[in-house]
Design a protein around this motif. Structure first.
Motif, PDB file in Angstrom:
ATOM      1  N   ALA A  47       0.828  -1.207   0.000  1.00  8.39           N
ATOM      2  CA  ALA A  47       0.000   0.000   0.000  1.00  8.39           C
ATOM      3  C   ALA A  47       0.865   1.261   0.000  1.00  8.39           C
ATOM      4  O   ALA A  47       0.540   2.250  -0.661  1.00  8.39           O
ATOM      5  CB  ALA A  47      -0.934  -0.004   1.209  1.00  8.39           C
ATOM      6  N   LEU A  48       1.984   1.222   0.723  1.00  6.11           N
ATOM      7  CA  LEU A  48       2.875   2.383   0.779  1.00  6.11           C
ATOM      8  C   LEU A  48       3.616   2.598  -0.534  1.00  6.11           C
ATOM      9  O   LEU A  48       4.066   3.701  -0.823  1.00  6.11           O
ATOM     10  CB  LEU A  48       3.880   2.229   1.926  1.00  6.11           C
ATOM     11  CG  LEU A  48       3.290   2.271   3.331  1.00  6.11           C
ATOM     12  CD1 LEU A  48       4.374   1.994   4.358  1.00  6.11           C
ATOM     13  CD2 LEU A  48       2.616   3.609   3.601  1.00  6.11           C
ATOM     14  N   GLN A  49       3.747   1.547  -1.350  1.00  9.48           N
ATOM     15  CA  GLN A  49       4.422   1.647  -2.644  1.00  9.48           C
ATOM     16  C   GLN A  49       3.471   2.095  -3.755  1.00  9.48           C
ATOM     17  O   GLN A  49       3.918   2.411  -4.853  1.00  9.48           O
ATOM     18  CB  GLN A  49       5.048   0.295  -3.024  1.00  9.48           C
ATOM     19  CG  GLN A  49       6.169  -0.139  -2.124  1.00  9.48           C
ATOM     20  CD  GLN A  49       7.401   0.765  -2.212  1.00  9.48           C
ATOM     21  OE1 GLN A  49       7.588   1.522  -3.149  1.00  9.48           O
ATOM     22  NE2 GLN A  49       8.241   0.684  -1.203  1.00  9.48           N
ATOM     23  N   ALA A  50       2.180   2.106  -3.477  1.00 12.78           N
ATOM     24  CA  ALA A  50       1.188   2.476  -4.493  1.00 12.78           C
ATOM     25  C   ALA A  50       1.423   3.906  -4.979  1.00 12.78           C
ATOM     26  O   ALA A  50       1.934   4.755  -4.242  1.00 12.78           O
ATOM     27  CB  ALA A  50      -0.219   2.341  -3.919  1.00 12.78           C
ATOM     28  N   GLY A  51       1.060   4.143  -6.207  1.00 21.44           N
ATOM     29  CA  GLY A  51       1.229   5.469  -6.787  1.00 21.44           C
ATOM     30  C   GLY A  51       0.458   6.537  -6.035  1.00 21.44           C
ATOM     31  O   GLY A  51      -0.630   6.297  -5.530  1.00 21.44           O
ATOM     32  N   GLY A  52       1.044   7.708  -5.959  1.00 20.69           N
ATOM     33  CA  GLY A  52       0.370   8.857  -5.375  1.00 20.69           C
ATOM     34  C   GLY A  52       0.466   9.003  -3.874  1.00 20.69           C
ATOM     35  O   GLY A  52      -0.072   9.963  -3.325  1.00 20.69           O
TER      36      GLY A  52
END
Length: 84
Positions: A47-52
């Motif tokens: 989740a922390l690597q997700a875009g934005g």
């Protein structure tokens, strides 16, 4: 101690809005912090690597994996914001 804050859907994924942690000496950047958190919780790490995802270090928006977190007292992770 460093205060980690999780907002929006990240709060749900983390299971809490705040964590107090002692960052290991080898954690010096946002990228290293994300990897360290992912080692403990793969779902949160993804989740922390997700875009934005915005990173706020000591109340200053500091996006980028190479941003230093050494000596930070507070690090917040925020999903993209929408409004109207």
């Amino acid at each position: 101690m460093t205060r980690l804050l999780f907002f929006g859907r990240l709060r749900d994924v983390a299971g809490q809005g705040e964590r107090l942690v002692d960052l290991p000496a080898h954690i010096g950047t946002v990228g290293e912090l994300r990897a360290w958190l992912a080692d403990d919780d793969a779902v949160l790490g993804a989740a922390l690597q997700a875009g934005g995802i915005h990173v706020v270090v000591d109340q200053v928006i500091r996006n980028g994996a190479a941003v230093s977190v050494r000596g930070a007292r507070e690090i917040a992770f925020m999903p993209p914001l929408s409004g109207g």
